[in-house]
Design a protein around this motif. Structure first.
Motif, PDB file in Angstrom:
ATOM      1  N   TRP A  98       2.876  89.160 109.112  1.00  0.00           N
ATOM      2  CA  TRP A  98       3.994  89.205 109.537  1.00  0.00           C
ATOM      3  C   TRP A  98       4.086  89.095 111.212  1.00  0.00           C
ATOM      4  N   GLN A 115       7.339  83.029 106.217  1.00  0.00           N
ATOM      5  CA  GLN A 115       7.931  83.700 105.081  1.00  0.00           C
ATOM      6  C   GLN A 115       7.374  83.094 103.961  1.00  0.00           C
ATOM      7  N   TRP A 126      -1.601  95.795  97.318  1.00  0.00           N
ATOM      8  CA  TRP A 126      -0.015  95.639  97.157  1.00  0.00           C
ATOM      9  C   TRP A 126       0.133  95.156  95.592  1.00  0.00           C
ATOM     10  N   ARG A 141       4.019  83.953 102.759  1.00  0.00           N
ATOM     11  CA  ARG A 141       3.850  85.261 102.217  1.00  0.00           C
ATOM     12  C   ARG A 141       4.348  85.518 100.961  1.00  0.00           C
ATOM     13  N   SER A 142       5.504  84.950 100.537  1.00  0.00           N
ATOM     14  CA  SER A 142       6.023  85.096  99.182  1.00  0.00           C
ATOM     15  C   SER A 142       5.135  84.225  98.176  1.00  0.00           C
ATOM     16  N   ASP A 180       5.136  98.888  94.575  1.00  0.00           N
ATOM     17  CA  ASP A 180       6.150  98.233  95.205  1.00  0.00           C
ATOM     18  C   ASP A 180       6.567  96.864  94.537  1.00  0.00           C
ATOM     19  N   ASP A 181       7.585  96.461  94.555  1.00  0.00           N
ATOM     20  CA  ASP A 181       8.029  95.119  93.938  1.00  0.00           C
ATOM     21  C   ASP A 181       7.850  94.057  95.045  1.00  0.00           C
ATOM     22  N   ILE A 182       8.335  94.341  96.249  1.00  0.00           N
ATOM     23  CA  ILE A 182       8.395  93.383  97.237  1.00  0.00           C
ATOM     24  C   ILE A 182       7.432  93.588  98.244  1.00  0.00           C
ATOM     25  N   PHE A 183       6.825  92.511  98.652  1.00  0.00           N
ATOM     26  CA  PHE A 183       5.559  92.395  99.731  1.00  0.00           C
ATOM     27  C   PHE A 183       6.517  92.496 100.998  1.00  0.00           C
ATOM     28  N   GLU A 184       6.454  93.703 101.648  1.00  0.00           N
ATOM     29  CA  GLU A 184       7.121  94.062 102.842  1.00  0.00           C
ATOM     30  C   GLU A 184       6.190  94.682 103.800  1.00  0.00           C
ATOM     31  N   HIS A 217       3.147  86.310  95.303  1.00  0.00           N
ATOM     32  CA  HIS A 217       3.540  85.965  93.743  1.00  0.00           C
ATOM     33  C   HIS A 217       2.291  85.577  93.048  1.00  0.00           C
ATOM     34  N   ARG A 252       8.173 100.031  99.931  1.00  0.00           N
ATOM     35  CA  ARG A 252       9.319 100.701  99.993  1.00  0.00           C
ATOM     36  C   ARG A 252       9.256 101.793  98.888  1.00  0.00           C
TER      37      ARG A 252
END
Length: 369
Positions: free
Chosen positions: A103, A143, A280, A146-147, A285-289, A151, A293
């Motif tokens: 990030w 972005q 991760w 990362r995504s 967590d469901d989202i890689f942030e 995945h 969360r």
DNA sequence: AACACATTGACCTCAAGTTG
DNA sequence: CAACTTGAGGTCAATGTGTT
């Protein structure tokens, strides 16, 4: 065609939304003496007519664009002519994401680019691409990488890496209720906090242990990150594609990231990236942030800590970390490694260098480069 | 030499979250 | 509430390797 249909509907919806709603027309019979108001309504009607015309132009331009899009290549072809500056900027962003930092820190954008940044990789990047971080294409590229990477590692190769039923990782419910993951992530049942250096990062899942020397040698050398003698794991998925670990033997790998980005060697950032990635993958967590969360894990901060720890130790010539880098490199880039690190080749180059060192000098010659 | 297949990253759209 | 940001998921064309 469903795709084009969807495009046209969404376009129509969007343009409708942009058009101001027509004001309710008043009755034709206006009370006398309100000419001023009548003039205003006339002006409004004119404005609406102008808006409609603009909308039509907008639609026409979109139709033109749609025609162009059909003809447009979906994927950038290989070859110097096809590689545009925009494409190169996006590539730089993707490479940067995986090898330097996932990030972009907030101060990247606030930072005065003429000021010398502390980070060396950033300094090098800004030398070549001064405005890189100001370009939306750069953040888009980061972005996307990362995504995609997250995945792939969780949903495509996760089960292979952790030798488990695929649903143990892919199904959120099962992932959150598997004791083995809690153990690997170093979850403290009492405080519900996660260890920033959990067992999943160490060789043999055994965690920090008591012997400090042994710990330094085992940290970041988890078999989930990469493994010698077998297929390389998370790191290889990142650079050589998912099939490099899910398939036996040689695979068709037309354009893997390592080739496209010209990566021939791992960076401290790459190892740190793989380290937060294996955490991760198992996390709730469901989202890689930057901050998980559900888990509350500080992925970004932990990444920075890992990367700087590794960089620092490498600079200080610390033996364990150089060994970590060596083994990872050997697993992920075996071919390049053998050619690069052949002792015979090294000796040959060193001998040639010595010839120059021993040669005679002449003060009259200068070289400013 | 030509074809078929498998695999890939890029592209596109959508949904959810955030901000002003 | 609209505009913007972020990440996920699905589709697609390009391409290296194996096969005929």
């Amino acid at each position: 065609m469903p795709a084009s249909h969807a495009t046209s509907t969404s376009r129509a919806t969007r343009s409708r939304a942009l058009t101001p709603r027509p004001a309710p027309l008043r009755s034709a019979r206006l009370p006398p003496g309100e000419l001023e108001e009548e003039e205003q309504e006339e002006a409004l009607r004119l404005q609406q007519a102008a808006n409609e015309e603009l909308e039509e132009q907008f639609e026409a331009a979109n139709r033109e664009l749609a025609k162009y899009k059909l003809k447009k290549r979906k994927r950038t072809a290989i070859g110097p002519s096809a590689v545009t500056d925009v494409y190169k900027l996006a590539l730089a962003a993707k490479k940067f994401t995986v090898t330097e930092e996932p990030w972009a820190s907030e101060d990247f954008f606030a930072k005065d680019i003429h000021q010398e940044p502390d980070d060396e990789s950033l300094r090098r990047l800004l030398m070549v691409l001064p405005d890189a971080f100001l370009d939306p294409k750069f953040t888009q590229g980061m972005q996307c990488q990362r995504s995609t990477t997250a995945h792939r590692i969780r949903y495509v190769v996760g089960a292979t890496i952790f030798k488990c039923d695929p649903t143990d990782i892919t199904q959120a419910k099962k992932r959150r209720s598997t004791p083995r993951w809690d153990q690997l992530l170093g979850l403290d049942p009492a405080s519900k906090a996660y260890d920033p250096l959990p067992p999943v990062l160490y060789t043999d899942d055994s965690g920090a242990g008591t012997n400090e020397d042994a710990e330094a040698a085992r940290l970041f050398r988890s078999s989930y990150i990469t493994r010698i003698g077998h297929h390389a794991r998370t790191l290889s998925c990142i650079f050589n594609g998912p099939s490099s670990i899910t398939r036996e033997g040689k695979v068709n790998t037309p354009r893997v990231c390592a080739k496209i980005w010209g990566v021939e060697e791992l960076t401290p950032g790459a190892i740190a990236f793989a380290a937060i990635m294996v955490r991760w993958v198992l996390s709730p967590d469901d989202i890689f942030e930057p901050i998980g969360r559900l888990s509350g894990i500080h992925y970004h901060n932990d990444f920075l800590a890992y990367r700087d720890m590794i960089t620092d130790a490498l600079r200080k010539k610390k033996k364990p970390i150089h060994h970590v880098l060596y083994t990872h490199n050997k697993a992920v880039f075996p071919d390049m490694f053998t050619s690069l690190r052949s002792k015979k080749a090294d000796d040959r180059l060193a001998a040639a260098r010595k010839l120059y060192d021993d040669a005679s000098e002449d003060e009259d010659y200068t070289y400013d480069g």
